[in-house]
Design an enzyme around this catalytic site. Structure first.
Site, PDB file in Angstrom:
ATOM      1  N   ASP A 189      -4.760  -5.541   4.483  1.00  0.00           N
ATOM      2  CA  ASP A 189      -5.778  -6.825   5.515  1.00  0.00           C
ATOM      3  C   ASP A 189      -6.010  -8.509   4.690  1.00  0.00           C
ATOM      4  O   ASP A 189      -6.251  -9.159   4.892  1.00  0.00           O
ATOM      5  CB  ASP A 189      -7.152  -6.484   4.825  1.00  0.00           C
ATOM      6  CG  ASP A 189      -7.397  -5.117   5.534  1.00  0.00           C
ATOM      7  OD1 ASP A 189      -6.843  -5.007   6.713  1.00  0.00           O
ATOM      8  OD2 ASP A 189      -7.666  -4.389   4.521  1.00  0.00           O
ATOM      9  N   LYS A 198     -12.107  -3.982  18.385  1.00  0.00           N
ATOM     10  CA  LYS A 198     -10.199  -4.124  18.856  1.00  0.00           C
ATOM     11  C   LYS A 198      -9.999  -4.241  19.607  1.00  0.00           C
ATOM     12  O   LYS A 198      -9.122  -3.634  20.137  1.00  0.00           O
ATOM     13  CB  LYS A 198      -9.737  -3.777  17.555  1.00  0.00           C
ATOM     14  CG  LYS A 198      -9.950  -3.495  16.215  1.00  0.00           C
ATOM     15  CD  LYS A 198      -8.875  -2.773  15.241  1.00  0.00           C
ATOM     16  CE  LYS A 198      -9.153  -3.234  13.960  1.00  0.00           C
ATOM     17  NZ  LYS A 198      -8.686  -2.515  12.672  1.00  0.00           N
ATOM     18  N   LYS A 240     -13.655   0.189  14.559  1.00  0.00           N
ATOM     19  CA  LYS A 240     -13.148  -0.721  15.067  1.00  0.00           C
ATOM     20  C   LYS A 240     -13.065  -0.380  16.207  1.00  0.00           C
ATOM     21  O   LYS A 240     -11.976  -1.124  16.916  1.00  0.00           O
ATOM     22  CB  LYS A 240     -12.318   0.110  14.288  1.00  0.00           C
ATOM     23  CG  LYS A 240     -12.620  -0.388  12.694  1.00  0.00           C
ATOM     24  CD  LYS A 240     -10.992   0.666  12.095  1.00  0.00           C
ATOM     25  CE  LYS A 240     -10.848  -0.307  10.505  1.00  0.00           C
ATOM     26  NZ  LYS A 240     -10.010   1.086   9.585  1.00  0.00           N
ATOM     27  N   LYS A 265       8.737 -16.941 -10.560  1.00  0.00           N
ATOM     28  CA  LYS A 265       8.483 -16.545 -11.736  1.00  0.00           C
ATOM     29  C   LYS A 265       7.163 -16.485 -12.212  1.00  0.00           C
ATOM     30  O   LYS A 265       7.711 -17.283 -12.950  1.00  0.00           O
ATOM     31  CB  LYS A 265       9.050 -15.418 -12.116  1.00  0.00           C
ATOM     32  CG  LYS A 265       8.903 -13.778 -12.672  1.00  0.00           C
ATOM     33  CD  LYS A 265       9.972 -12.874 -13.639  1.00  0.00           C
ATOM     34  CE  LYS A 265       8.700 -12.821 -15.001  1.00  0.00           C
ATOM     35  NZ  LYS A 265       9.469 -11.288 -15.938  1.00  0.00           N
ATOM     36  N   PHE A 308      -5.446   3.132  13.804  1.00  0.00           N
ATOM     37  CA  PHE A 308      -5.802   3.701  13.202  1.00  0.00           C
ATOM     38  C   PHE A 308      -6.540   3.798  12.616  1.00  0.00           C
ATOM     39  O   PHE A 308      -6.774   2.484  12.006  1.00  0.00           O
ATOM     40  CB  PHE A 308      -4.270   3.832  12.465  1.00  0.00           C
ATOM     41  CG  PHE A 308      -3.766   5.071  13.562  1.00  0.00           C
ATOM     42  CD1 PHE A 308      -3.562   6.578  13.215  1.00  0.00           C
ATOM     43  CD2 PHE A 308      -2.887   5.071  13.924  1.00  0.00           C
ATOM     44  CE1 PHE A 308      -2.268   7.628  13.192  1.00  0.00           C
ATOM     45  CE2 PHE A 308      -2.301   6.047  15.111  1.00  0.00           C
ATOM     46  CZ  PHE A 308      -1.959   7.137  14.200  1.00  0.00           C
ATOM     47  N   ASN A 351       0.721  -1.229   0.370  1.00  0.00           N
ATOM     48  CA  ASN A 351      -0.026   0.276  -0.020  1.00  0.00           C
ATOM     49  C   ASN A 351       1.176   1.506   0.213  1.00  0.00           C
ATOM     50  O   ASN A 351       1.955   1.216   0.023  1.00  0.00           O
ATOM     51  CB  ASN A 351      -1.111  -0.148   1.257  1.00  0.00           C
ATOM     52  CG  ASN A 351      -0.050   0.174   2.131  1.00  0.00           C
ATOM     53  OD1 ASN A 351       0.488   0.549   2.741  1.00  0.00           O
ATOM     54  ND2 ASN A 351      -0.713  -1.281   3.643  1.00  0.00           N
TER      55      ASN A 351
END
Length: 399
Positions: A279, A341, A337, A289, A323, A209
């Site tokens: 995720d 959590k 969340k 490859k 976060f 990301n």
């Protein structure tokens, strides 16, 4: 509060040297003890006697002059400093420090100090904008050095632009801020996770990301400066870890990060999960490859463990901060969340807003606690956001 504080001031050669006399005068009026180191070039602009008269301490100019005490001079001054200020800082001095060159008393003492260093550049606009200088400045910022930005205006050479030494008032304000930073987290141990994770597809390709790690690294740096013992668990970034970490753990995948957090959980009081953990991961990893063909490539993904959720199940009395980086329904998604959590609070930011999110030095956040209270903050530097987060953690630690 400042009477037992010592500021060592390094003065390098430039027309703005005279302004540093005013800086010394203001610091002395605040009760700060001041020691001055001058480069040979600086003495061509203002005599050491002027600095000696204002600081009321002898001025060091030469590595090899007769010592005034039997201490090793550069080590003694380095240890004495609560803050090390360099004003004015020339391109030459900044380049030396950034590249580990210690060939005079000023650069040698900076190399030996563990004090907070504040650099106030002053030079011609073209020199200041030179990409080599900017690279050196960025290198030092990543290492935890502090800077006072130069001002814009008419320069001594007749040019107009950015490069004037910041005003003595601004420099002194920044010095006082550094001197006044409380060690309010001393004795506390904090885990900070930062950066992205990398989920391999084959030896060449991976899923990741846009996280750069800047928010997590800022939190780690500010926590260290406030006295905490910090373990930084970081995915791949281009950032230089802050100095004086208790422990640095470099990981790649979400699985690596999960194991690293669990391994270091005992003995820490706080876990700040600022990393952008993938995720999902490829269901099947290819040892070779994957060759391109005429067909579309379909990659099946498995869900990674939610690290914060797993820690939330076993955290006991630890403080857990999460976060939430969202593009829509920010408050709703972040609030869910917290419950899911078992977070003490969550730092939420909208990635669609300019100046927030990944790859920038600023952030725009909302902090939501487990009672549902929401505090909104304007755009600010990530270091400022870090201290807001640490302030809230400090409140929870004292409850």
């Amino acid at each position: 509060m400042l009477k037992n504080k010592t500021v060592v001031i390094g003065v390098s050669g430039g027309i703005a040297v005279y302004k540093t006399l005013d800086v010394i005068s203001r610091l002395r009026k605040l009760g700060v003890n001041v020691n001055v180191i001058m480069t040979k070039s600086a003495t061509e602009f203002v005599t050491p006697l002027s600095f000696q008269s204002l600081s009321q301490n002898y001025v060091v100019c030469d590595m090899f002059e007769d010592p005034k005490t039997w201490d090793v001079e550069h080590v003694s001054l380095a240890k004495r400093a609560d803050v090390f200020l360099i004003a004015p800082a020339t391109a030459n001095v900044i380049g030396k420090i950034a590249n580990g060159i210690a060939d005079d008393m000023l650069t040698t003492t900076v190399m030996a100090t563990k004090a907070k260093v504040l650099i106030a550049p002053a030079m011609n606009t073209n020199m200041y904008e030179n990409p080599i200088l900017q690279r050196n400045i960025n290198t030092l910022k990543e290492l935890g050095y502090n800077f006072v930005e130069p001002e814009s205006g008419r320069l001594a050479c007749g040019d107009t632009g950015k490069g004037k030494l910041a005003s003595p008032e601004i420099i002194v304000d920044e010095v006082v801020k550094l001197l006044s930073k409380e060690q309010d987290l001393k004795g506390k141990s904090i885990i900070v996770t930062a950066g992205p994770t990398v989920e391999s597809i084959d030896p060449m390709r991976y899923i990741t990301n846009r996280s750069t790690g800047k928010m997590g690294y800022s939190i780690a740096k500010e926590a260290i400066e406030r006295g905490a013992d910090v373990t930084l668990i970081t995915g791949p970034t281009n950032l230089t870890p802050p100095q004086n970490l208790k422990k640095l753990v470099k990981i790649e995948s979400a699985k690596d990060m999960y194991e690293a957090v669990l391994e270091n959980l005992d003995g820490n009081d706080v876990v700040i999960k600022s990393a952008a953990v993938a995720d999902y991961k490829p269901k099947n990893y290819s040892n070779k490859k994957i060759k391109k063909s005429d067909d579309d490539l379909i990659i099946e993904l498995d869900r990674n463990k939610d690290i914060a959720q797993e820690i939330g199940k076993i955290k006991n009395n630890k403080i857990l901060v999460g976060f939430a980086a969202e593009t829509n329904d920010l408050i709703e998604n972040a609030s869910l969340k917290i419950k899911k959590k078992n977070l003490d609070f969550i730092v939420a930011n909208d990635l669609t807003k300019e100046g927030a999110g990944f790859g920038v030095d600023t952030n725009i956040v909302k902090i939501i606690d487990k009672e549902g209270n929401i505090t909104e903050y304007p755009k600010m530097k990530k270091e400022e956001v870090a201290n807001i987060i640490l302030d809230k953690i400090k409140e929870l630690l004292s409850v």
